[in-house]
Structures are given as structure tokens and as C-alpha cells.
Design a protein around this motif. Sequence first.
Motif, PDB file in Angstrom:
ATOM      1  N   THR A   1      -9.978  -5.475  -4.029  1.00  0.00           N
ATOM      2  CA  THR A   1      -8.555  -5.184  -3.909  1.00  0.00           C
ATOM      3  C   THR A   1      -8.394  -4.141  -2.821  1.00  0.00           C
ATOM      4  O   THR A   1      -9.142  -3.161  -2.773  1.00  0.00           O
ATOM      5  N   GLU A   2      -7.448  -4.371  -1.932  1.00  0.00           N
ATOM      6  CA  GLU A   2      -7.109  -3.379  -0.918  1.00  0.00           C
ATOM      7  C   GLU A   2      -5.626  -3.074  -1.035  1.00  0.00           C
ATOM      8  O   GLU A   2      -4.801  -3.985  -1.084  1.00  0.00           O
ATOM      9  N   VAL A   3      -5.300  -1.802  -1.122  1.00  0.00           N
ATOM     10  CA  VAL A   3      -3.907  -1.372  -1.147  1.00  0.00           C
ATOM     11  C   VAL A   3      -3.682  -0.494   0.072  1.00  0.00           C
ATOM     12  O   VAL A   3      -4.419   0.469   0.303  1.00  0.00           O
ATOM     13  N   ILE A   4      -2.674  -0.848   0.863  1.00  0.00           N
ATOM     14  CA  ILE A   4      -2.361  -0.088   2.073  1.00  0.00           C
ATOM     15  C   ILE A   4      -0.951   0.472   1.951  1.00  0.00           C
ATOM     16  O   ILE A   4      -0.010  -0.257   1.637  1.00  0.00           O
ATOM     17  N   ALA A   5      -0.818   1.755   2.181  1.00  0.00           N
ATOM     18  CA  ALA A   5       0.490   2.404   2.213  1.00  0.00           C
ATOM     19  C   ALA A   5       0.808   2.758   3.663  1.00  0.00           C
ATOM     20  O   ALA A   5       0.006   3.421   4.334  1.00  0.00           O
ATOM     21  N   PHE A   6       1.957   2.280   4.161  1.00  0.00           N
ATOM     22  CA  PHE A   6       2.381   2.521   5.540  1.00  0.00           C
ATOM     23  C   PHE A   6       3.518   3.543   5.571  1.00  0.00           C
ATOM     24  O   PHE A   6       4.395   3.536   4.704  1.00  0.00           O
ATOM     25  N   PHE A   7       3.523   4.361   6.619  1.00  0.00           N
ATOM     26  CA  PHE A   7       4.543   5.400   6.752  1.00  0.00           C
ATOM     27  C   PHE A   7       5.004   5.477   8.209  1.00  0.00           C
ATOM     28  O   PHE A   7       4.185   5.547   9.121  1.00  0.00           O
ATOM     29  N   LYS A   8       6.325   5.489   8.399  1.00  0.00           N
ATOM     30  CA  LYS A   8       6.895   5.569   9.741  1.00  0.00           C
ATOM     31  C   LYS A   8       7.040   7.033  10.149  1.00  0.00           C
ATOM     32  O   LYS A   8       7.556   7.850   9.396  1.00  0.00           O
TER      33      LYS A   8
END
Length: 325
Positions: A298-305
Motif C-alpha cells: 500500500t502506498e499513500v501519498i499526501a500532496f500539498f500546494k
Amino acid sequence: MKDFVLLISKTPEDRTFVERAAQIAGIPVRVVDSIESAGKVFQAGEIPQAVFLDLPEERSYREFDQLVNAQSRQFQEALLSDRLHFLISQNIDECPYLIAGPYAGNILKRSRALEHGGEHYGRILQGTLSQRGPELLGTEFKNRGGVTREFVLGRTIEKQSAIEKVRDLFVEHGFLGRVAEVIATAADELLMNAMFDAPVDGAGHQIYSKVDRSTDLQLVGRHAVKMVVGFDGAYGAVSVVDSFGSLERTKLLKHVLKLYKDDTYHLGTEVAGAGIGLASVFQLGGSLFFFSEQRKKTEVIAFFKRAETFREYRGHFRFLTMQFR
């Protein structure tokens, strides 16, 4: 036309967004303004690689559901494989039919800057269409002149040091201190989940469900946890990978809806592989990508601008995207 993206919407901003995303993904777009018009495309036997659609009320969702059910089994199975991307203006709790229905998975929250999110989401779309998993923080970030930093944790007690380094890295790359704190919290939750919640035995039962989270565990073999932090100038992201693949779509979606209703923003430790409290990231302006290959990873990616003000940061386009295999 063999491969194409279909947009079902009357909103000009949606068209601008999807056309840019599809351009980045290298696939043409077809646009229709109604479910009835989409039916003509489907009846011709053409299966879109992705469908972006605006279903602002449950009635339109039911209409779309009836249209899909009228198609072949092959068509139905194709659309159920993470191809639908719902564009919404309201909060998730105001459209529970998107969560409870059979097509739930990818939700895109509009914003004043929706059209500028097309390029970013285009890379997400490209990754999902390629069937190779996200892999968005390695080669692709570097190809755009970005940088990545990898952390491999050998023990659970190394988590706090890694979180502090993540927070400092985001500040160094121009992120607001307040946003960096949100990101550090996300990293904490991602790591805690990968260490304690994702590991399951052969029967699918959580191994550490009754173990205190302050326990010092060795992370060796399949229990090893990798975190990657990436920056490309406009966005920063944190990715955490575990080797169990225990994330379940149904439970995750159920808790996403519950947390909005309860206003608590916690997914709960019973959702193996989901990331405790990560919905607060989405609520506060970040985006989330869940990729799970059953029993493998499982890979969880959190993106932030990156933004000049916290208000600008919170007002940006965001998404909650899931891929299950």
C-alpha cells in the motif's frame, strides 16, 4: 477513437481542467453535456479510459447508474476499475451517494483555481492509466527538476526524528510554517499506520492491533517502512509505503464519510492501511492518493500546494484518489 477521456459536464471550468489533465496524460478528450449524450457514446461500444463527471445531486447519480447497468458486463467491470472521477463543489458529506455507491473512488473538489490543477492531476491520471502504480515521487519529480529525499526506518522510535526532518524540509522549500505543521502531522499518521496498523497475518488480522503505539519495534523484512519526500517547485508530497497491501476500499470510504459527519477527522485504527486521521489533510487543503495492491503493498501519498498564504493554500483544488488491484 480507441483511447479517450470522457467528460460529462456543462461547466466550462471543468472542460479546461480535464483538457489540460488529459493533455499531460497524453490522451484525447471527448466532451458531452448530459448523461443522455454519454449514453450515445457508451452504446457505440466505446469504453473511455477515464470518465470525469459532474453529478451534483443523487437523482443524476441514479440516472448515470441506470445508464451503466444497461451496458455489457465488460463495460460495467471496466468502469468499476477506478476509471470514474467525480467533480464536486460541495463537501463530501453533502454527496454521500458518491461514497456509498458502487463507483466510489476518485473525488475531486473544485476550487477557484480549478483550471490550474489540471496539470497536477494530469500526472496522477497518467500514473493510473499506465497501470504501473503511482510512483509519483521518484523519477517524475526529478524529470521536472524536482528533488526527493528518502527515509528508510529501521525502528519505530526513529519516527519522531524523521517527522521533524520532514517539517524542516518543507519550510526550507518555501512552505508556510503552519502548512509544514499540517504536513508533519500527515507524515506522522502515515508512518504510524504503516508501522502498526497495516501489518496483517495470513488471515488478514492486524498483528499489532493491541500493541501500544509507543512500543519500540524493529522494522525488518516485510515490516520495513519507506518514506519519500518530494518537491517540484509548485508542490510538495510525502509518500509512505508498506509491504502488506491490507487497505480495503469499502472500509476506507465508509470512514471517510463518517469522519465528515462526526467532524472528527479520524479514520480509526480498524481501517488497516488507511492512515489514521489523514482526512484532516484533505479537509485542510491537501490531496490524497491511495494505491493498494492486495497482499503486496500500500502506498499513500499526501500532496500539498505551495502558497503565499494559508487562505490560498486551503482554497486550492484538491483530490481524494484511490487505486485498488
